[in-house]
Write a protein that holds these residues in place. Structure first.
Motif, PDB file in Angstrom:
ATOM      1  N   THR A  29       1.898   0.192   1.789  1.00 53.39           N
ATOM      2  CA  THR A  29       2.030   1.595   1.392  1.00 53.39           C
ATOM      3  C   THR A  29       1.695   2.507   2.560  1.00 53.39           C
ATOM      4  N   ILE A  30       0.615   2.200   3.260  1.00 53.18           N
ATOM      5  CA  ILE A  30       0.228   3.008   4.428  1.00 53.18           C
ATOM      6  C   ILE A  30       1.314   2.921   5.496  1.00 53.18           C
ATOM      7  N   HIS A  31       1.831   1.738   5.734  1.00 53.45           N
ATOM      8  CA  HIS A  31       2.904   1.555   6.711  1.00 53.45           C
ATOM      9  C   HIS A  31       4.122   2.402   6.329  1.00 53.45           C
ATOM     10  N   SER A  32       4.490   2.387   5.061  1.00 51.70           N
ATOM     11  CA  SER A  32       5.652   3.156   4.590  1.00 51.70           C
ATOM     12  C   SER A  32       5.437   4.662   4.737  1.00 51.70           C
ATOM     13  N   ILE A  33       4.218   5.112   4.491  1.00 51.18           N
ATOM     14  CA  ILE A  33       3.906   6.532   4.664  1.00 51.18           C
ATOM     15  C   ILE A  33       4.000   6.897   6.146  1.00 51.18           C
ATOM     16  N   GLU A  34       3.399   6.085   7.002  1.00 49.22           N
ATOM     17  CA  GLU A  34       3.430   6.358   8.443  1.00 49.22           C
ATOM     18  C   GLU A  34       4.856   6.354   8.992  1.00 49.22           C
TER      19      GLU A  34
END
Length: 66
Positions: A29-34
């Motif tokens: 999720t963090i990767h997708s947001i970044e």
């Protein structure tokens, strides 16, 4: 929507996994947001900003077309 999650996170010496754990989401999720592939909910955006000790406006930037 643009974001500074990666820059602020790395400046704070945090990994994606660290941030994800503190926000109760997956590292993906963090990767997708970044990567700007996913726009977080308001709640998640507030959690991320709080964990990064930044304002929501510092972390997330609205683009004109948003």
């Amino acid at each position: 929507m643009l974001n500074n999650v990666k820059e602020i996170r790395t400046n704070n010496g945090m990994s994606q996994k660290d941030l994800a754990h503190m926000c109760n989401v997956s590292r993906q999720t963090i990767h997708s947001i970044e990567s700007s592939k996913y726009q977080p909910t308001i709640t998640l955006a507030l959690k991320i900003a709080t964990v990064l000790q930044s304002s929501v406006e510092e972390v997330f930037i609205l683009e004109e077309e948003d």
